[in-house]
Design a protein around this motif. Structure first.
Motif, PDB file in Angstrom:
ATOM      1  N   GLU A 163      -2.073   2.434  -0.459  1.00  0.00           N
ATOM      2  CA  GLU A 163      -2.302   0.986  -0.450  1.00  0.00           C
ATOM      3  C   GLU A 163      -1.021   0.251  -0.073  1.00  0.00           C
ATOM      4  O   GLU A 163      -1.048  -0.737   0.675  1.00  0.00           O
ATOM      5  N   GLY A 164       0.124   0.730  -0.574  1.00  0.00           N
ATOM      6  CA  GLY A 164       1.402   0.141  -0.192  1.00  0.00           C
ATOM      7  C   GLY A 164       1.663   0.275   1.299  1.00  0.00           C
ATOM      8  O   GLY A 164       2.174  -0.650   1.946  1.00  0.00           O
ATOM      9  N   MET A 165       1.327   1.421   1.861  1.00  0.00           N
ATOM     10  CA  MET A 165       1.455   1.614   3.299  1.00  0.00           C
ATOM     11  C   MET A 165       0.577   0.633   4.064  1.00  0.00           C
ATOM     12  O   MET A 165       0.998   0.032   5.065  1.00  0.00           O
ATOM     13  N   THR A 166      -0.655   0.454   3.589  1.00  0.00           N
ATOM     14  CA  THR A 166      -1.598  -0.445   4.250  1.00  0.00           C
ATOM     15  C   THR A 166      -1.050  -1.864   4.316  1.00  0.00           C
ATOM     16  O   THR A 166      -1.056  -2.510   5.373  1.00  0.00           O
ATOM     17  N   ARG A 167      -0.554  -2.355   3.205  1.00  0.00           N
ATOM     18  CA  ARG A 167      -0.041  -3.725   3.165  1.00  0.00           C
ATOM     19  C   ARG A 167       1.230  -3.867   3.992  1.00  0.00           C
ATOM     20  O   ARG A 167       1.426  -4.865   4.699  1.00  0.00           O
ATOM     21  N   SER A 168       2.097  -2.867   3.918  1.00  0.00           N
ATOM     22  CA  SER A 168       3.385  -2.950   4.604  1.00  0.00           C
ATOM     23  C   SER A 168       3.228  -2.848   6.114  1.00  0.00           C
ATOM     24  O   SER A 168       3.825  -3.624   6.877  1.00  0.00           O
ATOM     25  N   LEU A 169       2.413  -1.893   6.582  1.00  0.00           N
ATOM     26  CA  LEU A 169       2.238  -1.739   8.019  1.00  0.00           C
ATOM     27  C   LEU A 169       1.401  -2.857   8.612  1.00  0.00           C
ATOM     28  O   LEU A 169       1.520  -3.160   9.812  1.00  0.00           O
ATOM     29  N   ALA A 170       0.558  -3.493   7.807  1.00  0.00           N
ATOM     30  CA  ALA A 170      -0.170  -4.669   8.310  1.00  0.00           C
ATOM     31  C   ALA A 170       0.816  -5.739   8.760  1.00  0.00           C
ATOM     32  O   ALA A 170       0.601  -6.435   9.764  1.00  0.00           O
TER      33      ALA A 170
END
Length: 288
Positions: A163-170
């Motif tokens: 989930e952290g990856m999802t928010r950060s790469l967005a």
């Protein structure tokens, strides 16, 4: 289908863990919406018949191995079937008291859920950026990233990282036209999931449904339709979001479905481990 049959027309969707369970459910929906599909997993014996039923490409790929991921994507590109969309669905989980988990047991989950998800997203994202094509990613999480959950700590930790990856790469990849979103599904019954996470339980889906605010479990159409929408142009201004798909169950129960096990003692845990090992042994025998 709620979505048009051309909602994903022209898309080539890669689904990791696409040979069974939620991955196969979503892959069927993507095909119904007009997409070409490629499914990945570790077991060719499972992938081949699933792909035949979908009229889809398949590759046996261990996503824990970054070099294997790179090689598989190169094969897809060489075949003119480079993915334009990605669904990170491959996962692993098991039920255990955290004090009983070995380093190897922790890695069995984290290497697939955390490292494997990053390997595929990173390898495909770099290609999209280099080609200037943009792309869309949906990662399958769990509601425990919001509430926490006992007895599934490796999964809870790894999914929280995704989930952290999802928010950060967005944020980072948005200027490249790449969107990343996630789905946190509640109980959508599959045979493998119920055998490992509810070992020996009688009608676990029925009992869960009775406690759900909408009085039902999830379906293939529920997750397939949501995933297809998030990948589609209809969601072109949605990125960095996680959608809970559980009939508000996580709000109703707080720490999730695993609090039931807080009352278990050594005997109950030993019985559960024995049941899960029996399921795993049956699977290994079937693959032999």
């Amino acid at each position: 289908m709620v979505l048009r049959d051309d909602a994903l027309g022209g898309a080539r969707v890669l689904v990791t863990g696409g040979g069974t369970g939620l991955g196969l459910m979503m892959a069927r929906c993507f095909r119904a919406c007009g997409a070409e599909v490629e499914i990945w997993g570790r077991r060719a014996a499972v992938l081949e018949p699933a792909a035949a039923g979908l009229d889809a490409r398949w590759q046996a790929v261990d996503i824990r191995d970054a070099e294997a991921v790179e090689a598989a994507l190169a094969r897809s590109l060489d075949a003119g079937a480079g993915p334009t969309h990605l669904v990170n669905n491959a996962a692993g989980n098991f039920l255990s008291r955290t004090e009983d988990i070995s380093p190897r047991g922790f890695r069995a989950v984290a290497d697939t859920v955390l490292h494997g998800t990053f390997h595929v997203t990173h390898a495909l994202g770099r290609r999209w950026i280099a080609a200037g094509t943009g792309g869309a990613v949906v990662s399958i999480l769990v509601t425990w990233t919001r509430t926490g959950a006992p007895f599934v700590v490796p999964s809870a930790m790894s999914k929280a990282a995704v989930e952290g990856m999802t928010r950060s790469l967005a944020l980072e990849w948005g200027p490249h036209g790449i969107r990343l979103n996630a789905i946190s599904p509640g109980l959508i019954p599959t045979e493998g999931m119920l055998a490992r996470i509810r070992p020996g339980a009688e009608d676990p889906a029925g009992k869960w449904s009775a406690r759900n605010p909408l009085r039902r479990a999830g379906t293939a159409e529920d997750i397939g339709t949501l995933a297809a929408f998030l990948l589609s142009e209809g969601a072109s201004w949605i990125t960095g979001e996680t959608v809970a798909l559980d009939g508000a169950q996580h709000r109703a129960t707080g720490a999730g479905t695993y609090m039931d096990y807080a009352a278990w003692g050594d005997a109950e845990w030993a019985e559960a481990r024995a049941r899960i090992k029996a399921v795993d042994a049956k699977d290994k025998s079937a693959r032999a």
